[in-house]
Design an enzyme around this catalytic site. Structure first.
Site, short mmCIF file in Angstrom:
data_model
loop_
_atom_site.label_atom_id
_atom_site.label_comp_id
_atom_site.label_asym_id
_atom_site.label_seq_id
_atom_site.Cartn_x
_atom_site.Cartn_y
_atom_site.Cartn_z
N ASP A 96 0.87 -1.17 0.00
CA ASP A 96 0.00 0.00 0.00
C ASP A 96 0.91 1.23 0.00
O ASP A 96 1.60 1.48 1.00
CB ASP A 96 -0.87 0.05 1.26
CG ASP A 96 -1.91 -1.06 1.33
OD1 ASP A 96 -1.58 -2.20 0.95
OD2 ASP A 96 -3.02 -0.79 1.80
N LYS A 160 -7.11 3.27 -2.92
CA LYS A 160 -7.46 3.30 -1.49
C LYS A 160 -7.75 4.73 -1.07
O LYS A 160 -7.07 5.67 -1.49
CB LYS A 160 -6.30 2.70 -0.70
CG LYS A 160 -6.44 2.71 0.81
CD LYS A 160 -5.22 2.01 1.42
CE LYS A 160 -5.11 2.21 2.91
NZ LYS A 160 -3.90 1.57 3.48
N LYS A 189 -10.32 0.04 -1.86
CA LYS A 189 -10.09 -0.20 -0.43
C LYS A 189 -10.48 1.06 0.33
O LYS A 189 -10.00 2.15 0.03
CB LYS A 189 -8.64 -0.55 -0.15
CG LYS A 189 -8.34 -0.71 1.35
CD LYS A 189 -6.92 -1.17 1.61
CE LYS A 189 -6.58 -1.16 3.09
NZ LYS A 189 -5.20 -1.63 3.38
#
Length: 230
Positions: A96, A160, A189
């Site tokens: 991430d 995300k 996400k």
């Protein structure tokens, strides 16, 4: 996405999170045990404890995720690539990374695309999932759309919403906007401020397929009670 998930399926959408500056070995050991016990998809940690957690989870199906350029995104592309390679070497199978928000605010979309291409390529070369953190609390809707359009071309696994360390976390409006932009090409996400089942449910219904949260156990236990009462 209509909410028709079993407890197991919901747990398998949770990225169990410990990203605090003062996190210590005992905390990571506890996080690993919890992630394995509850069947969470991934544990989200900074890159330093990746080797420890990877060793602890070597017999588990739980993924180990490393946060890169976290939480500000203000490191160079080459620094992020080095951190990605180091995390993968130490056992990370999900990445991430935080985009360079300043470059995006300057309108330098070519930089954002180059950064994304290089990091996603490094992940794909190692069969590692990639997630692009936008940190939406600092962005206009136009900027969010611009990054998602780049992602639609580059094809990371996820975009995300947030780090959870900015001025705001995931919102239903942002999840819907991101999903509308990327369509079926990239998953969403949601992270930041997801602390109960009601919020988790709303994020999933808006289109999120992963939930980054340090409240995963509470969310799953609340859902178990909800299912039992139903």
């Amino acid at each position: 996405m209509t909410f028709q998930l079993s407890v197991t399926e919901l747990a398998n959408m949770v990225d169990h999170t410990l990203l605090k500056a003062d996190a210590q070995k005992a905390g990571f050991e506890k996080l690993c045990q919890e992630a394995d016990e509850y069947g969470f998809k991934m544990m989200a940690i900074n890159s330093a404890p990746v080797a420890l957690c990877s060793a602890l989870l070597k017999e588990s199906s739980v993924h180990v995720g490393a946060a890169i350029g976290f939480p500000l995104g203000q490191t160079t592309i080459s620094t992020k690539i080095f951190e990605v390679a180091d995390a993968i070497k130490n056992g990370a199978d999900e990445i991430d990374y935080v985009i360079n928000i300043g470059e995006l605010k300057e309108g330098n979309l070519a930089y954002i695309e180059q950064e994304m291409k290089k990091i996603v390529a490094a992940c794909q070369a190692n069969n590692v999932l990639s997630k692009v953190i936008l940190e939406n609390c600092y962005l206009t809707d136009e900027e969010k759309i611009a990054v998602c359009e780049i992602a639609k071309r580059v094809k990371p696994d996820f975009v995300k919403t947030s780090t959870g360390f900015g001025t705001g976390g995931a919102t239903i409006a942002d999840v819907k906007l991101m999903k509308e932009t990327v369509g079926a090409e990239v998953k969403i996400k949601a992270a930041g401020g997801i602390r109960d089942f009601a919020t988790a449910k709303a994020m999933v219904e808006a289109g999120a397929e992963r939930l980054g949260t340090s409240s995963g156990i509470k969310i799953i236990n609340e859902y178990k009670s909800f299912v039992k009462e139903a």
